[in-house]
Design a protein around this motif. Structure first.
Motif, PDB file in Angstrom:
ATOM      1  N   CYS A  34      49.857  14.127  -8.542  1.00 37.16           N
ATOM      2  CA  CYS A  34      51.109  14.662  -8.007  1.00 37.16           C
ATOM      3  C   CYS A  34      50.923  16.131  -7.650  1.00 37.16           C
ATOM      4  O   CYS A  34      50.331  16.887  -8.426  1.00 37.16           O
ATOM      5  N   TYR A  71      42.118   8.310  -8.759  1.00 37.69           N
ATOM      6  CA  TYR A  71      43.334   8.559  -9.535  1.00 37.69           C
ATOM      7  C   TYR A  71      44.478   8.984  -8.614  1.00 37.69           C
ATOM      8  O   TYR A  71      44.269   9.582  -7.558  1.00 37.69           O
ATOM      9  N   THR A  72      45.693   8.674  -9.034  1.00 35.36           N
ATOM     10  CA  THR A  72      46.878   9.160  -8.331  1.00 35.36           C
ATOM     11  C   THR A  72      47.287  10.489  -8.950  1.00 35.36           C
ATOM     12  O   THR A  72      47.425  10.590 -10.171  1.00 35.36           O
ATOM     13  N   GLU A  77      52.564  12.478  -3.705  1.00 35.74           N
ATOM     14  CA  GLU A  77      51.580  11.733  -4.484  1.00 35.74           C
ATOM     15  C   GLU A  77      50.404  11.359  -3.595  1.00 35.74           C
ATOM     16  O   GLU A  77      50.587  10.900  -2.463  1.00 35.74           O
ATOM     17  N   CYS A  84      53.660  12.561 -12.697  1.00 36.27           N
ATOM     18  CA  CYS A  84      52.297  12.287 -13.153  1.00 36.27           C
ATOM     19  C   CYS A  84      52.043  12.980 -14.498  1.00 36.27           C
ATOM     20  O   CYS A  84      52.747  13.922 -14.854  1.00 36.27           O
ATOM     21  N   VAL A 104      50.116   8.830  -0.726  1.00 40.94           N
ATOM     22  CA  VAL A 104      50.742   7.636  -1.290  1.00 40.94           C
ATOM     23  C   VAL A 104      52.219   7.613  -0.917  1.00 40.94           C
ATOM     24  O   VAL A 104      52.709   6.680  -0.287  1.00 40.94           O
ATOM     25  N   TRP A 120      41.694  13.068  -0.146  1.00 41.02           N
ATOM     26  CA  TRP A 120      42.643  12.123  -0.721  1.00 41.02           C
ATOM     27  C   TRP A 120      43.478  11.510   0.383  1.00 41.02           C
ATOM     28  O   TRP A 120      43.401  11.932   1.549  1.00 41.02           O
ATOM     29  N   LYS A 178      46.202   9.673  -3.606  1.00 33.21           N
ATOM     30  CA  LYS A 178      45.132   8.990  -4.322  1.00 33.21           C
ATOM     31  C   LYS A 178      43.822   9.640  -3.924  1.00 33.21           C
ATOM     32  O   LYS A 178      43.458   9.663  -2.745  1.00 33.21           O
TER      33      LYS A 178
END
Length: 264
Positions: free
Chosen positions: A202, A199-200, A171, A255, A247, A244, A173
């Motif tokens: 996957c 946004y998060t 994951e 997701c 996470v 990114w 962000k």
């Protein structure tokens, strides 16, 4: 009006050729063709020069039998061919599939849809047994829908059909991305529009993107402490890229579909 047409039918029996139209003239022409005409009754009930070209519907001067003599026929295409292999090895490239035309459109019928589609891909073998996945530093991603079609290539003798694919999900962000992602509107690259800052997302790691020795995907950021800025690039449009931060790692991605991707 009924009386008029009964009279016309009577004339046609008494004087053959009075109702001459496209069928009798043997004419059906594409586009606007001033030479595609004959003498007969028009659809507006006027006798004289009438046309059998496609544009007569717009100009209102078709022969009375145009729709029957020149029916619109849509384009009919065949099935898609299988996807080709990547155009290049060991670097982001493109794969392609095509389909042929079985029937050309006639008389204003629906035009043919796209006959070729391209999508990004990445081949991890320079030659049989030679794994080049370690050469990729940024994370190369594509839509998770591709995982349903992807044919697994054996990148190492350790990968076999009997080997259970462990896999894992990362994951991230999203921190930044180029504006080129939002501009994508091609059918197989439209997924890039859903990439958004903050946004998060996957990203699933599965063979063949997973190295058979390290059991990791290149660019997965697993060693990052979460504060390191990592880079990613979308397969299919090298100008759609960004950064990114990690996470966490989880066993399975959860997701939404539009924010689910795979390493490739």
């Amino acid at each position: 009006m009924r009386t008029l047409w009964l009279a016309l039918c009577t004339l046609a029996r008494l004087w053959p050729g009075t109702l001459a139209g496209c069928a009798e003239a043997g004419r059906c022409c594409p586009g606007r063709d001033p030479a595609c005409f004959t003498r007969g009754w028009r659809l507006d009930r006027v006798y004289g020069t009438c046309f059998c070209d496609q544009a007569c519907r717009l100009t209102g001067d078709c022969c009375f039998d145009y729709d029957r003599a020149c029916p619109a026929r849509p384009c009919i295409v065949g099935e898609w061919s299988p996807w080709s292999g990547c155009a290049d090895q060991c670097k982001p490239a493109a794969r392609v599939r095509r389909r042929g035309v079985r029937q050309e459109p006639l008389n204003g019928g629906a035009p043919c849809p796209a006959l070729e589609e391209r999508a990004g891909c990445l081949e991890y073998r320079a030659s049989p047994g030679a794994d080049c996945a370690h050469a990729f530093v940024p994370a190369f991603i594509t839509t998770s829908a591709f995982n349903k079609e992807r044919t697994r290539h054996i990148t190492s003798p350790q990968w076999s059909t009997d080997t259970e694919e462990p896999g894992y999900c990362m994951e991230f962000k999203t921190e930044s991305l180029t504006h080129h992602c939002a501009m994508e509107n091609r059918p197989l690259t439209r997924w890039m529009q859903y990439l958004r800052e903050g946004y998060t997302v996957c990203v699933d790691c599965q063979p063949p993107a997973m190295n058979s020795v390290s059991l990791r995907c290149s660019g997965d950021g697993l060693d990052s402490d979460g504060n390191q800025t990592l880079h990613w690039q979308a397969i299919g449009n090298p100008r759609c890229q960004g950064t990114w931060k990690k996470v966490r790692r989880v066993d399975q991605c959860s997701c939404p579909a539009v924010h689910s991707f795979i390493f490739i």
